[in-house]
Design a protein around this motif. Structure first.
Motif, mmCIF file in Angstrom:
data_model
loop_
_atom_site.group_PDB
_atom_site.id
_atom_site.type_symbol
_atom_site.label_atom_id
_atom_site.label_comp_id
_atom_site.label_asym_id
_atom_site.label_seq_id
_atom_site.Cartn_x
_atom_site.Cartn_y
_atom_site.Cartn_z
ATOM 1 N N ARG A 123 71.099 19.119 50.415
ATOM 2 C CA ARG A 123 69.696 18.918 50.052
ATOM 3 C C ARG A 123 69.563 18.806 48.537
ATOM 4 N N GLY A 124 68.678 17.906 48.091
ATOM 5 C CA GLY A 124 68.340 17.863 46.675
ATOM 6 C C GLY A 124 69.026 16.744 45.912
ATOM 7 N N ALA A 147 63.338 16.723 39.619
ATOM 8 C CA ALA A 147 63.999 17.982 39.964
ATOM 9 C C ALA A 147 63.004 19.118 40.131
ATOM 10 N N ASP A 148 63.262 19.957 41.138
ATOM 11 C CA ASP A 148 62.525 21.202 41.334
ATOM 12 C C ASP A 148 63.515 22.344 41.109
ATOM 13 N N VAL A 152 66.365 26.084 44.734
ATOM 14 C CA VAL A 152 67.782 25.764 44.539
ATOM 15 C C VAL A 152 68.619 26.488 45.582
ATOM 16 N N GLY A 161 66.749 21.314 43.647
ATOM 17 C CA GLY A 161 65.794 20.828 44.633
ATOM 18 C C GLY A 161 65.073 19.590 44.146
ATOM 19 N N LEU A 162 64.379 18.936 45.075
ATOM 20 C CA LEU A 162 63.549 17.782 44.741
ATOM 21 C C LEU A 162 62.076 18.173 44.802
ATOM 22 N N GLN A 198 63.317 24.038 55.059
ATOM 23 C CA GLN A 198 62.884 23.051 54.062
ATOM 24 C C GLN A 198 62.200 21.879 54.767
ATOM 25 N N ASP A 201 62.002 18.422 52.936
ATOM 26 C CA ASP A 201 63.282 17.704 52.860
ATOM 27 C C ASP A 201 63.697 17.157 54.218
#
Length: 445
Positions: A123-124, A147-148, A152, A161-162, A198, A201
């Motif tokens: 993920r991400g 980015a988030d 994470v 993360g996104l 998530q 996602d």
């Protein structure tokens, strides 16, 4: 030459009637598997297992890390990225990927064997892409804007993360799936998706697969503390979903999945498949996350129990051991067509759990199945009441599918005492089960 696999469907063109089956590199090679090792296992699957339904080969995590090592991950690893911040294979371990070819040449070799090709993804978005602020294809911005940093993965250092409030987050996933489709990927094991759950996602990944133009099965991991309340969402977006954390060659790991499967198995089917994780059987730990090179530490009875439970619960089946170096007795667990037929049964469910005894039943094409397990440490001899395990009062032929031996049954009359715990009018089905063992019965009228 075997044909390239087509879409995953039944003979009638609908969703598959059994869960995905194949081989995955994690239990034996961890983060370090090489192209040569993948192909060696793919050839073994094609030669020995394909006829039994095993048709997928999956390259697990960190295929982009040139510094990958056994027993863990590398913080700040120099991951291989393309100009759009997408992970690409390390050409040192995957030589055919050199020159921008990616996994396409390896996938083509796997397809030529009549198999499907899968990869692991996280993920991400890669930290390295964010640090370099690489331009994201179709997003109009660089990776840093997407980015988030508050969401994470707690166990893998490669990704951030996104931020799904930004439309570029979907564009990034779309770009990765377009690349995987170009490579010929058929199966994606998407990790860090379910603990914590998530949802954004999961939905974004499903959309990206739909937009990729290729039929790709989506498997979500890991499943620690996964609630049944997520069922509708999972079915809407994924092919399979893990219901446990990583499973290893320990009896306590196997036993813990009895309760999870009892909860989830009634919901397994073409709408989606609850996944008890890989089968850590055969030669494992060669360069894996846990333990040194070994044949798995389960007893023969425990191995049979593991496979029996996964089959009667209709879980995806991904072999974790290195197939060419695994012993023939292990391989035999994967080539019993009568046992594997239970994957296509219906009504698979636990019907009794009392002391060390656990009973499951299922219905096949004109036959009935009973799986009896002994979770205790002493042999267990019981007489099953046919009506207690969804079988008729009067039985036809009963056989044990692992041994192929017939089971002698006996009708219970009203005049007979009930010392065996079988009601008058039923049929007694006697079984003796090894410690941590299982028997799998098939009744044919």
């Amino acid at each position: 030459m075997p044909p390239t696999p087509g879409p995953v469907t039944t003979a009638a063109g609908g969703p598959p009637s059994r869960p995905p089956m194949g081989w995955n590199s994690w239990d034996c090679y961890g983060t370090t598997v090489t192209e040569e090792e993948v192909l060696a296992n793919a050839r073994f699957v094609a030669e020995h297992l394909l006829e039994f339904g095993w048709d997928t080969v999956v390259v697990d995590i960190d295929w982009s890390d040139p510094t990958a090592k056994a027993h863990g991950y590398n913080a700040g690893a120099p991951l291989c990225l393309d100009e759009h911040g997408r992970l690409v294979p390390d050409p040192g371990r995957f030589p055919s990927s050199a020159g921008g070819a990616g996994f396409a040449p390896l996938a083509a070799q796997v397809h030529a064997l009549g198999l499907r090709f899968g990869i692991h993804v996280m993920r991400g978005i890669p930290r390295a892409a964010v640090a370099a602020d690489t331009p994201v294809l179709g997003a109009g911005v660089g990776a840093a804007a997407l980015a988030d940093r508050t969401n994470v993965c707690e166990w893998n250092p490669d990704m951030l993360g996104l931020d799904h409030s930004h439309p570029g987050a979907q564009a990034y996933y779309d770009s990765t799936l377009a690349l995987y489709a170009q490579w010929g990927v058929d199966f994606l094991k998407a990790d860090d998706m379910l603990w914590p759950y998530q949802a954004a996602d999961v939905e974004a990944y499903a959309r990206a697969i739909a937009r990729s133009g290729r039929e790709i099965q989506l498997s979500l991991s890991p499943g620690r503390d996964l609630s049944l309340s997520r069922l509708a969402h999972l079915r809407a977006h994924a092919t399979t979903w893990r219901i446990c954390d990583d499973l290893w060659d320990r009896w306590e790991d196997v036993e813990a999945n009895f309760a999870r499967f009892a909860r989830w198995a009634p919901h397994a089917g073409p709408q989606g498949w609850p996944d008890g994780d890989m089968l850590p059987l055969g030669r494992i730990g060669l360069r894996a996350e846990r333990g040194e090179p070994r044949h798995d530490r389960l007893t023969p009875a425990e191995r049979r129990t593991l496979v029996t439970l996964w089959v009667v619960a209709r879980s995806p089946l991904m072999i974790g051991g290195d197939l060419p170096s695994s012993d023939p007795a292990t391989i035999a667990l994967f080539t019993n067509a009568d046992v594997l037929a239970v994957l296509e049964a219906t009504g698979n469910r636990e019907v009794l759990r009392e002391g060390p005894l656990v009973l499951w039943t299922a219905q096949g094409d004109g036959v009935g199945y009973v799986a009896a397990f002994n979770l205790g440490t002493e042999p267990l001899a019981v007489a099953l009441d046919s009506l207690d395990v969804d079988l008729p009062a009067r039985l036809g032929r009963v056989e044990e599918l692992w041994t192929g031996e017939a089971v002698t049954t006996s009708p219970v009359t009203a005049q007979e005492d009930a010392t065996r715990g079988v009601a008058p009018g039923s049929t007694a089905v006697p079984v003796t089960i090894e410690p941590h063992g299982a028997v799998l019965l098939r009744h044919t009228p």
